[in-house]
Motif scaffolding. Sequence first.
Motif, PDB file in Angstrom:
ATOM      1  N   THR A 183      -8.922   4.363  -2.287  1.00  0.00           N
ATOM      2  CA  THR A 183      -9.622   4.743  -1.005  1.00  0.00           C
ATOM      3  C   THR A 183     -11.065   3.990  -0.838  1.00  0.00           C
ATOM      4  OG1 THR A 183      -8.101   6.725  -0.813  1.00  0.00           O
ATOM      5  CG2 THR A 183      -9.740   6.428   0.635  1.00  0.00           C
ATOM      6  N   LEU A 187     -11.920   0.934   1.971  1.00  0.00           N
ATOM      7  CA  LEU A 187     -12.960   1.013   2.864  1.00  0.00           C
ATOM      8  C   LEU A 187     -14.003  -0.070   2.924  1.00  0.00           C
ATOM      9  CD1 LEU A 187     -13.376   4.759   2.857  1.00  0.00           C
ATOM     10  CD2 LEU A 187     -12.466   3.572   4.833  1.00  0.00           C
ATOM     11  N   ALA A 199     -15.382   9.724   2.203  1.00  0.00           N
ATOM     12  CA  ALA A 199     -14.148   8.912   1.849  1.00  0.00           C
ATOM     13  C   ALA A 199     -13.160  10.016   1.011  1.00  0.00           C
ATOM     14  CB  ALA A 199     -14.673   7.877   0.614  1.00  0.00           C
ATOM     15  N   LEU A 202     -11.222  11.665   3.900  1.00  0.00           N
ATOM     16  CA  LEU A 202     -10.387  10.776   4.285  1.00  0.00           C
ATOM     17  C   LEU A 202      -9.047  10.869   3.433  1.00  0.00           C
ATOM     18  CD1 LEU A 202      -9.322   8.839   6.565  1.00  0.00           C
ATOM     19  CD2 LEU A 202     -10.350   6.978   5.322  1.00  0.00           C
ATOM     20  N   HIS A 203      -9.493  10.723   2.220  1.00  0.00           N
ATOM     21  CA  HIS A 203      -8.257  10.490   0.976  1.00  0.00           C
ATOM     22  C   HIS A 203      -7.355  11.926   1.179  1.00  0.00           C
ATOM     23  CE1 HIS A 203      -6.875  11.183  -3.210  1.00  0.00           C
ATOM     24  NE2 HIS A 203      -6.381   9.888  -2.658  1.00  0.00           N
ATOM     25  N   THR A 206      -5.059  12.099   4.326  1.00  0.00           N
ATOM     26  CA  THR A 206      -3.982  11.284   4.378  1.00  0.00           C
ATOM     27  C   THR A 206      -3.132  11.364   3.129  1.00  0.00           C
ATOM     28  OG1 THR A 206      -5.094   9.673   3.161  1.00  0.00           O
ATOM     29  CG2 THR A 206      -5.403   9.391   5.453  1.00  0.00           C
ATOM     30  N   GLY A 208      -3.358  10.052   0.344  1.00  0.00           N
ATOM     31  CA  GLY A 208      -3.424   8.844  -0.159  1.00  0.00           C
ATOM     32  C   GLY A 208      -2.200   7.982   0.500  1.00  0.00           C
ATOM     33  N   LEU A 213      -3.947   5.623   5.684  1.00  0.00           N
ATOM     34  CA  LEU A 213      -5.544   4.762   5.294  1.00  0.00           C
ATOM     35  C   LEU A 213      -5.796   3.611   5.844  1.00  0.00           C
ATOM     36  CD1 LEU A 213      -5.257   5.705   1.295  1.00  0.00           C
ATOM     37  CD2 LEU A 213      -7.041   6.441   3.161  1.00  0.00           C
ATOM     38  N   ARG A 214      -4.761   2.757   6.039  1.00  0.00           N
ATOM     39  CA  ARG A 214      -4.967   1.520   6.931  1.00  0.00           C
ATOM     40  C   ARG A 214      -5.314   1.776   8.363  1.00  0.00           C
ATOM     41  NH1 ARG A 214      -1.302  -0.622   2.785  1.00  0.00           N
ATOM     42  NH2 ARG A 214      -2.578  -1.615   1.242  1.00  0.00           N
TER      43      ARG A 214
END
Length: 879
Positions: A183, A187, A199, A202-203, A206, A208, A213-214
């Motif tokens: 991840t 970024l 980060a 965010l991981h 989502t 993973g 993530l995109r």
Amino acid sequence: MAPASARLIDRGGLVAALDRAAARKVTVISAPAGSGKTCLLRAWADRPGQTSRLALVQVQRDERDAQQFWLAVLDAIGPGTAAAGRVEPQAATPDFNARAMVDRVLSELADAQDITLVIEDLHELNSPEALAQLTRLLTDLPLQAHAILTMRHDVRLRLHQLRLAGDLAEIRAADLRFSGRETRDLLAASGITLSAAGAALLHQRTEGWAAGLRLAALSLAGRPDPERFVAEFSGSDRTVSEYLIAEMLERQPPDVQDLLLRTSLLDRVNGALADLLTDGSGSERILLELEDASAFVVSLDPERTWFRYHHLFADLLRLELRRRLAEEVPALHRRAAGWFTAHGRVVDAIKHTQAAGDWPDAARLLADQSFSLTLDGEAQTMQALVQNFPKNAEHPELALVRAMGDLSQGRLDQAASELAFAEAHVQATSSDRRRRLLVAVASLRLSLARRRGELAGAIEQAGFLASPLTEQPDGDVALGNDLRAVALMNLGTAEAWTLGLSDAPDAERHLREGATLAREIGRPYLEVGCLAQLGFASLVLHSFATTQRRCREAIALAERYGWGAEPIIAPALIMLAANLIWTGEFDEGEQWLERTRQALETDTGPDITLLLHQTAGLLHAGRNRHQEALEEFTAAEYMGSQLADSRALATRTTRWLLATQARLGMVDEAHALLAALDDESAGSGEILNALAVIRLAESEPAGALTAVADVLNGTAAVFGDVTVIEAHLLAGLAHRELGDQRAANQATERALDLAESDRLILPFAITGSRELLEALPGHATAHAALAADILDSLHGSLPPAKRGSSLPPTGELSPGELKVLRYLPTNLTRPEIADELSVSQNTVSTHVRSIYAKLQVGDRSAAVRRARELRLLSARRTR
């Protein structure tokens, strides 16, 4: 600089995993939309050294024509085989023979050199005939041919023979998930600067999921505050929601969509609950199929009965629920609340009652369950539920819950105010609820009285809880047991805090009864509370070893349930710290002191905080850091002033505060504080010792001897042997200053004799008795090993006790056994030891047998080794 975009990153480990899997005859890659299946295939195909020719087949959406599928397969493998001369693709014929077509495909694969057939989106193939023939193809693949199948969910192919033969490899959604490091790499490759915490968040959000993530990376491009965006990122983000709606939700049949939407308001769902919310049946089968299809549904237990939705997918579903069925949402929450109430899941029931906006019902439900939640160790959960109520909510029963929270965090004045408000409204409630509320108020008043140090009030409230007024009908037997256990804990604690010999047996008995009852009724949180207070209560009646063992047992039980850093265990933590400090284990004691501070981060009550400051002050004093000690004792003195009846603890604090002021040269301040004490406090042994320290600081050794005279002759009330040990040492310092070394030695020897059984070191450190010990003739003391340990400690070189070494529960050595133990490292025979101790040889032999049994050893040398591990003997040679 170019705008940030979601770039591909090197996932070498995953590519290598596919490379290993592709060596098998068949490889299946099954994962939801956006998991990175195609990206993985592309990276694998483009890797250096790729020699296998790829024959790619893209299954069209909802493909039902077997002939079209097989023609596409044949066209894909055509180039490079015997059919390479074909120019036009194969055309469909009315007399299509699937078996013959598969035979032809197998033939051409056999003619190919190192070929891999890749079939993407196989889940779109809805032709049972084509799937059956595909199974035959995959089972009969030629040796030099391989197949890779990608799909969003498992397809019914009968590949069990390949699996048993080891010819089938599988890559699942879990394998495709981005790791935390990947991840961060994504970024960075996209030109996005985000903190490590951002980060990680965010991981987590989502889980993973590659597409998530995109999409997040694309949305982050150009954001002025990326950290805030990540904190707010959810499945309702436009880019994410559009993807999930198109690729996940709208691909489901209407009944599945309805189930997903209606159950999205739950954190977790099972079949029965889903049936209730959808007015249908068969929901468990749908949930199982969705999980099998990897459709963002995750089972939570081995039996696969409870499920949750992927975080982002759940966010999207809740958004869509509000859009499509807004008017039904409150009723859905009420149904869920009823189900959870019926099944004993009260926290979930309260949450859904609140979500439905039924605030009075939520307040009553929370008030009814708050006592049980507290005893189950869910006080923090309960307070989070309180925070969900509107700010202006004035439900009387909610005041009881707030009072519980205030008590648990030591906000005693606020607790008293909330209790008064609730009590004023009790009479206005219905008769069936009035009794229950009266009992709740009494229980809280008991806790409040105990925490305020109002010992008489605590005992009175404990009696009320046992009165006929609070007897429970048959349906409330559990509540009655809970109340009795709480009353025993609070009563025993109040008695223990008097620090009196007459109250100590009652305190110990009540706390033991409370712990036993709590264990019988399945209340481990309450059991931990009783055992933690029992460790504190042991201080008056038992040895330091017993107290330390009880504290460690309470802590171990708390840690088993995940409560090792909560206020409930703080009494055991602080008493263990104090025990270690008293026995010279300053470093380990400091570690437990820090753990106590952490446990008390949410509890600012004066009672336990007083002990924290006292113990920290003792640690500083033992290390000769008197200024830091003064600050801690001053804070403890203030905390004691907040308690209604803390004479015993306050006297101990004042004694150390006075002595510390004197050692810092603040003699005038010490005299002023001394003059403010009442006669009873001023005449206690602890304060007389402090007066002796003041006299020594004023260079009046004779006055110091006068001050401790009543302590030494037994006429002054004292708190245990510690005060007497200190008095002997102060007398020794005074005699030494007066030039009477013989009397100084005698006083030091008496102090060592009293300190021997518990191996106490702190009194010698605080009083500065190093020179007294060094002046002792080695041959003239019966406590050479202890004296050596104390000197080691005062020089900062005391070896730590071997971790994990402790006496068994019945293994405490008696004073007589300890005296014999001191001679075991020497060459003296048993008769010679008997002569030294002026006892019979039989007595020595009896003590030796008992020592072996308690140390669990079989001979003299083993006993010496074990005793040194336990710090019962000095690790260095005695003088």
